[in-house]
Design a protein around this motif. Structure first.
Motif, PDB file in Angstrom:
ATOM      1  N   UNK A 193       0.816  -1.217   0.000  1.00 20.11           N
ATOM      2  CA  UNK A 193       0.000   0.000   0.000  1.00 20.11           C
ATOM      3  C   UNK A 193       0.853   1.272   0.000  1.00 20.11           C
ATOM      4  N   UNK A 194       2.053   1.213   0.583  1.00 16.92           N
ATOM      5  CA  UNK A 194       2.907   2.409   0.622  1.00 16.92           C
ATOM      6  C   UNK A 194       3.287   2.866  -0.775  1.00 16.92           C
ATOM      7  N   UNK A 195       3.370   1.931  -1.710  1.00 16.80           N
ATOM      8  CA  UNK A 195       3.728   2.290  -3.080  1.00 16.80           C
ATOM      9  C   UNK A 195       2.719   3.236  -3.702  1.00 16.80           C
ATOM     10  N   UNK A 196       1.526   3.330  -3.115  1.00 17.02           N
ATOM     11  CA  UNK A 196       0.524   4.272  -3.605  1.00 17.02           C
ATOM     12  C   UNK A 196       1.000   5.713  -3.594  1.00 17.02           C
ATOM     13  N   UNK A 197       1.917   6.047  -2.667  1.00 15.24           N
ATOM     14  CA  UNK A 197       2.456   7.408  -2.621  1.00 15.24           C
ATOM     15  C   UNK A 197       3.353   7.692  -3.823  1.00 15.24           C
ATOM     16  N   UNK A 198       3.908   6.623  -4.429  1.00 14.97           N
ATOM     17  CA  UNK A 198       4.805   6.801  -5.572  1.00 14.97           C
ATOM     18  C   UNK A 198       4.072   6.688  -6.910  1.00 14.97           C
ATOM     19  N   UNK A 199       3.115   5.755  -7.002  1.00 15.71           N
ATOM     20  CA  UNK A 199       2.391   5.609  -8.274  1.00 15.71           C
ATOM     21  C   UNK A 199       1.049   6.334  -8.259  1.00 15.71           C
ATOM     22  N   UNK A 200       0.814   7.120  -7.217  1.00 17.52           N
ATOM     23  CA  UNK A 200      -0.357   7.991  -7.101  1.00 17.52           C
ATOM     24  C   UNK A 200      -1.670   7.221  -7.196  1.00 17.52           C
ATOM     25  N   UNK A 201      -1.720   6.084  -6.546  1.00  9.62           N
ATOM     26  CA  UNK A 201      -2.960   5.321  -6.450  1.00  9.62           C
ATOM     27  C   UNK A 201      -3.674   5.736  -5.162  1.00  9.62           C
ATOM     28  N   UNK A 202      -4.715   6.537  -5.317  1.00  5.31           N
ATOM     29  CA  UNK A 202      -5.386   7.119  -4.161  1.00  5.31           C
ATOM     30  C   UNK A 202      -6.015   6.066  -3.251  1.00  5.31           C
ATOM     31  N   UNK A 203      -6.631   4.983  -3.780  1.00  5.94           N
ATOM     32  CA  UNK A 203      -7.167   3.959  -2.872  1.00  5.94           C
ATOM     33  C   UNK A 203      -6.081   3.331  -1.996  1.00  5.94           C
ATOM     34  N   UNK A 204      -4.885   3.107  -2.570  1.00  6.84           N
ATOM     35  CA  UNK A 204      -3.795   2.537  -1.789  1.00  6.84           C
ATOM     36  C   UNK A 204      -3.318   3.504  -0.713  1.00  6.84           C
ATOM     37  N   UNK A 205      -3.320   4.799  -1.022  1.00 10.95           N
ATOM     38  CA  UNK A 205      -2.920   5.799  -0.026  1.00 10.95           C
ATOM     39  C   UNK A 205      -3.897   5.802   1.143  1.00 10.95           C
TER      40      UNK A 205
END
Length: 444
Positions: A193-205
């Motif tokens: 889920x942390x990778x959401x901050x890098x690939x801009x996946x808002x649900x993961x953030x």
């Protein structure tokens, strides 16, 4: 400059009387906390994150769906964990043993499919004889079946889902715990889920905000429970740490800082008493962490500093606990961690004698392992229950370049240990060794 350096891993917080869970069982504990005394935490987080659909129970379905895409060696490792879990069960747990046998049987059938689909030499030779000019183009895989595209039957899925849900219940279930150690590992979830901050996946953030603050809340609550039980008495293990040593801990708890003060310990993976604002990377302190009520802090401090309503990530605001995700390549949550990790490297370099307690040298901590690799010529005692096992010796070879056959049998503090060059491997729990004696370098 201190010539003595103590390094602590999760095993130190597993000491009897502290009993913090390891990462592979942590998710079940967090789930039970949120369903019980941590219910206000769950409510505060969901109010802060409108539209978030994540739940730890829903995570089970996704984990099961990914089973067929696991590599054969990963599936075999799961089978081995279940086999070990049921190997020595008492007679009153016959149903649990049969449950384990069922899981093993199902996984073995899946492994058999993968194994039988391998392209054997005879088949490859026939392809080359029939299509001599195009054989290399045709043989683009070592298998005739892409197991990653297989779909498990409802029978297999249902058995796995029900088993994993048992691991989130209040009753200890050995088979569920063995499966969940891999399939429901909260550290793996945090990485994903942390990778959401890098690939801009808002649900993961959103999911990361929920999971990380839920974990933080559980650890804070558990820490308060431990301190309340012991009151003014010294904590197990920590109360016996010499006061004149420096220490690096890979744990989040505040126990070490309580004993040594704020100057002598380094919290390599961050701690419970700080959080990070992601857009500015400011590292902010949490006052009175030992008395902090997690739900109140989330409502009054965290929620006002989080805004996930705008679909444009640049218009959002996020604050996360200062718990560094266990990635091999460490993300820089704050510029202060650059200085912190550099300081840790300096402390290792300056130390004449190092004692490591409860640290397993896993791949997820390669960043810290690299620091030890750079300074391999220190006197070092490594204390862990499994320190003399083949798996541990294998990790020692990766970190220090010392092969298993280079160790000699010795005795340290009455414990049968191994020594190679300046390193000693001592198979013991944290409370079974005298740190003061180890720092003197005595063998007896």
């Amino acid at each position: 400059m201190s010539e003595h350096l103590l390094i602590l891993g999760a095993g130190a917080d597993r000491t009897a009387g502290i009993d913090f869970p390891l990462a592979n069982t942590l998710l079940a504990d967090v789930t039970r906390y949120l369903d019980g005394p941590g219910k206000p935490v769950d409510e505060a987080l969901r109010a802060m994150l409108p539209g978030m659909r994540f739940s730890f129970n829903s995570m089970i379905a996704r984990a099961v769906d990914k089973i067929a895409t696991r590599e054969p060696y990963e599936q075999k490792a799961m089978v081995q964990r279940v086999q070990e879990a049921i190997a020595n069960l008492p007679s009153d747990k016959e149903n649990v043993r049969k449950h384990g046998e069922l899981i093993i049987r199902l996984f073995n059938k899946l492994a058999a499919i993968a194994e039988n689909s391998q392209l054997d030499e005879e088949t490859e030779q026939l392809i080359r004889e029939v299509f001599p000019k195009d054989a290399d183009d045709l043989i683009d895989s070592d298998s005739i079946l892409d197991i990653h595209k297989l779909s498990l039957s409802d029978t297999f899925k249902t058995v796995l889902k029900r088993t994993l849900k048992m691991g989130l219940s209040s009753d200890r279930h050995e088979v569920a715990a063995a499966l969940g150690a891999d399939m429901l590992n909260i550290e793996t979830l945090l990485i994903e889920k942390f990778l959401g901050f890098y690939n801009e996946r808002l649900p993961d953030i959103k999911n990361y905000l929920y999971i990380s603050w839920a974990l933080w809340a559980f650890l804070v609550a558990r820490q308060k429970e431990v301190l309340a039980v012991h009151g003014a008495n010294p904590l197990p293990f920590y109360g016996n740490v010499p006061s004149n040593v420096r220490a690096i801990t890979l744990n989040y708890t505040s126990f070490l800082q309580q004993h040594l003060g704020s100057d002598n310990p380094i919290y390599f993976h961050g701690g419970l008493a700080e959080y990070v604002r992601m857009d500015t990377r400011d590292l902010l302190s949490i006052e009175n962490i030992l008395d902090c009520d997690p739900a109140t802090f989330i409502r009054e401090v965290v929620a006002p500093n989080v805004d996930v309503k705008n679909e444009d990530l640049r218009e959002q605001r996020h604050v996360i606990p200062a718990l560094v995700p266990p990635l091999r390549l460490k993300p820089i949550l704050s510029h202060r961690y650059i200085d912190l990790w550099s300081k840790a490297s300096d402390w290792v370099k300056e130390a004449q004698r190092i004692v490591v307690v409860g640290y397993s040298f896993n791949n997820a901590d390669e960043h810290f392992n690299d620091i030890l690799r750079v300074h391999p010529d220190r006197y070092i005692d490594i204390v862990a229950p499994e320190a003399n096992s083949a798996a541990f010796l294998g990790r020692m070879e990766k970190v220090f370049g010392t092969a298993a056959n280079q160790y000699n049998k010795i005795t340290v503090n009455g414990v049968s240990a191994l020594q190679a060059k300046k390193a000693r491997l001592i198979p013991a729990r944290a409370t079974e060794v005298d740190l003061s004696v180890l720092f003197t370098g005595n063998n007896k």
